[in-house]
Design a protein around this motif. Structure first.
Motif, PDB file in Angstrom:
ATOM      1  N   ALA A  73       0.739  -1.204   0.081  1.00  0.00           N
ATOM      2  CA  ALA A  73       0.165  -0.024  -0.041  1.00  0.00           C
ATOM      3  C   ALA A  73       0.863   1.157   0.015  1.00  0.00           C
ATOM      4  O   ALA A  73       0.647   2.182  -0.755  1.00  0.00           O
ATOM      5  CB  ALA A  73      -1.092   0.055   1.241  1.00  0.00           C
ATOM      6  N   TYR A  74       2.133   1.175   0.695  1.00  0.00           N
ATOM      7  CA  TYR A  74       2.684   2.375   0.825  1.00  0.00           C
ATOM      8  C   TYR A  74       3.525   2.807  -0.499  1.00  0.00           C
ATOM      9  O   TYR A  74       3.433   3.928  -0.914  1.00  0.00           O
ATOM     10  CB  TYR A  74       3.882   2.242   1.830  1.00  0.00           C
ATOM     11  CG  TYR A  74       4.483   3.511   2.380  1.00  0.00           C
ATOM     12  CD1 TYR A  74       3.889   4.205   3.527  1.00  0.00           C
ATOM     13  CD2 TYR A  74       5.776   4.095   1.675  1.00  0.00           C
ATOM     14  CE1 TYR A  74       4.646   5.349   3.898  1.00  0.00           C
ATOM     15  CE2 TYR A  74       6.388   5.080   2.225  1.00  0.00           C
ATOM     16  CZ  TYR A  74       5.877   5.845   3.237  1.00  0.00           C
ATOM     17  OH  TYR A  74       6.206   7.004   3.767  1.00  0.00           O
ATOM     18  N   ALA A  75       3.990   1.702  -1.112  1.00  0.00           N
ATOM     19  CA  ALA A  75       4.623   1.868  -2.410  1.00  0.00           C
ATOM     20  C   ALA A  75       3.773   2.206  -3.415  1.00  0.00           C
ATOM     21  O   ALA A  75       4.212   3.028  -4.172  1.00  0.00           O
ATOM     22  CB  ALA A  75       5.265   0.630  -2.801  1.00  0.00           C
ATOM     23  N   ARG A  76       2.585   1.792  -3.434  1.00  0.00           N
ATOM     24  CA  ARG A  76       1.607   2.285  -4.370  1.00  0.00           C
ATOM     25  C   ARG A  76       1.319   3.842  -4.279  1.00  0.00           C
ATOM     26  O   ARG A  76       1.200   4.622  -4.989  1.00  0.00           O
ATOM     27  CB  ARG A  76       0.387   1.625  -4.389  1.00  0.00           C
ATOM     28  CG  ARG A  76       0.531   0.121  -5.186  1.00  0.00           C
ATOM     29  CD  ARG A  76      -0.955  -0.330  -5.510  1.00  0.00           C
ATOM     30  NE  ARG A  76      -1.757  -0.422  -4.222  1.00  0.00           N
ATOM     31  CZ  ARG A  76      -1.786  -1.474  -3.546  1.00  0.00           C
ATOM     32  NH1 ARG A  76      -1.324  -2.580  -3.766  1.00  0.00           N
ATOM     33  NH2 ARG A  76      -2.794  -1.614  -2.296  1.00  0.00           N
ATOM     34  N   ARG A  77       1.119   4.106  -2.960  1.00  0.00           N
ATOM     35  CA  ARG A  77       0.856   5.779  -2.675  1.00  0.00           C
ATOM     36  C   ARG A  77       1.758   6.559  -2.963  1.00  0.00           C
ATOM     37  O   ARG A  77       1.492   7.837  -3.461  1.00  0.00           O
ATOM     38  CB  ARG A  77       0.443   5.599  -1.141  1.00  0.00           C
ATOM     39  CG  ARG A  77       0.000   7.063  -0.829  1.00  0.00           C
ATOM     40  CD  ARG A  77      -0.462   7.077   0.607  1.00  0.00           C
ATOM     41  NE  ARG A  77       0.436   6.582   1.565  1.00  0.00           N
ATOM     42  CZ  ARG A  77       1.072   7.289   2.361  1.00  0.00           C
ATOM     43  NH1 ARG A  77       1.148   8.725   2.120  1.00  0.00           N
ATOM     44  NH2 ARG A  77       1.740   7.025   3.367  1.00  0.00           N
TER      45      ARG A  77
END
Length: 363
Positions: free
Chosen positions: A93-97
């Motif tokens: 989720a963090y990498a996508r954000r």
């Protein structure tokens, strides 16, 4: 910072990062990163959730299952434990954000729990709802450069966000948030593997733990026994005194079991008033004696209800053992099959008047 990253990051991940930074969209990750195919994951987000559309052979070897096509959020706890699921959910989720590479190091048991290894992982946004993840096992080495050694230590605790120059842009978690996160993951893991009422292993976790012990018994040529247990006339307790008293009875039963069992024995709740116990290193007459001791321990339990009445309990037990003398036709690697045989013995105990121990005949 760029120089520190180059000192600490595994060379294979540096190559993967260079390929990721190459010009042009990533239409086909398998082609772009073909040199890393065995250590590569491709994750696409569809209506069902995060799905593995490529699952490298290195992960199949280390985790014992090919998860290509599987939705990560729906994997059972024995394949993807709660702590690892939480770590993956956060990283993805963090990498996508932030749309930047996320780099971390982690240590875990691999090869079906046979050995502990440290891996470095790089999570790379690949456009749209797609992520590419590369991971390699690494040798843990301490660096003479204090900055590089500090980065190695930080990397073991929190994920690092890389900038466009392959330097460190930020930490994905503060150290305080990391501690809170680890506590939360520990709570999730406990909830995923434990029966909420009694605190013992739930059905899936019992099968997992007992399966590992059975595999160990087969490799070492040691006996192994499974007990199937069912509280006698438990429905009468619920009907007469209510479900609160029934819950108290189940907890009292577990306490009695723990008093009768040894430290290495595995106790699990299979469902309702049905329980199972694995006895590593025990077979034959020794297993029957433990089952009889357990039956007597439960027979001595006396509960006092809210109305002041007393409530007694008994248990019926079925016993099935595997030994190194078992013929080749007997499959020792299936806990479910052993439990089925133990259940058959259990029902003989029920038919014989309850509050009994019945041993399944050897195949």
């Amino acid at each position: 910072m760029q120089a520190l990253v180059a000192k600490v990051m595994d060379k294979r991940l540096i190559d993967l990062l260079d390929l990721w930074r190459a010009a042009g969209p990533i239409a086909d990750p398998s082609a772009r990163f073909s040199a890393h195919a065995d250590h590569l994951l491709v994750i696409d987000i569809d209506t069902a959730g995060n799905r593995y559309t490529h699952y490298g052979r290195a992960f199949v070897r280390h985790f014992g299952a090919d998860l290509a096509g599987c939705v990560i959020d729906r994997l059972p706890a024995d394949i993807l434990p709660a702590d690892r699921r939480g770590m993956l959910d956060f990283d993805y989720a963090y990498a996508r954000r932030v749309r930047r590479p996320l780099w971390r190091s982690y240590t875990a048991m691999f090869d079906n729990g046979a050995q502990e290894e440290t891996w470095q992982r790089l999570v790379l946004p690949a456009g749209g709802d797609r992520l590419v993840v590369g991971a390699y096992p690494v040798m843990v080495r301490h660096h003479e450069d204090p900055g590089a050694e500090l980065l190695r230590m930080v990397l073991d605790r929190v994920p690092v966000v890389l900038n466009d120059d392959d330097g460190i842009d930020d930490l994905a978690l503060s150290l305080r948030a990391f501690c809170d996160h680890q506590i939360h993951l520990a709570e999730l893991e406990w909830r995923a593997t434990r029966d909420s009422l009694t605190g013992i292993a739930n059905r899936a976790h019992f099968h997992h733990l007992a399966g590992m012990e059975l595999d160990h018994a087969r490799r070492m040529g040691r006996p192994f026994t499974v007990l199937a247990l069912d509280l006698d006339h438990f429905k009468r307790i619920n009907d007469r005194w209510g479900h609160a008293t029934g819950d108290t009875a189940l907890r009292a039963f577990v306490t009695a079991c723990r008093q009768a069992l040894r430290e290495g024995d595995i106790l699990g709740r299979i469902g309702g008033e049905e329980f199972a116990i694995a006895l590593p290193g025990t077979g034959g007459e020794g297993a029957r004696l433990i089952a009889e001791r357990l039956r007597q321990q439960v027979e001595q339990v006396v509960l006092r209800t809210e109305s002041g009445e007393t409530c007694a309990m008994t248990v019926s037990i079925g016993v099935v053992s595997w030994t190194e003398r078992a013929p080749a036709s007997v499959s020792p690697d299936d806990i479910a099959a052993m439990l089925n045989r133990a259940d058959t013995a259990l029902y003989r105990a029920k038919d014989g008047g309850r509050n009994r121990v019945e041993v399944a005949p050897e195949e």
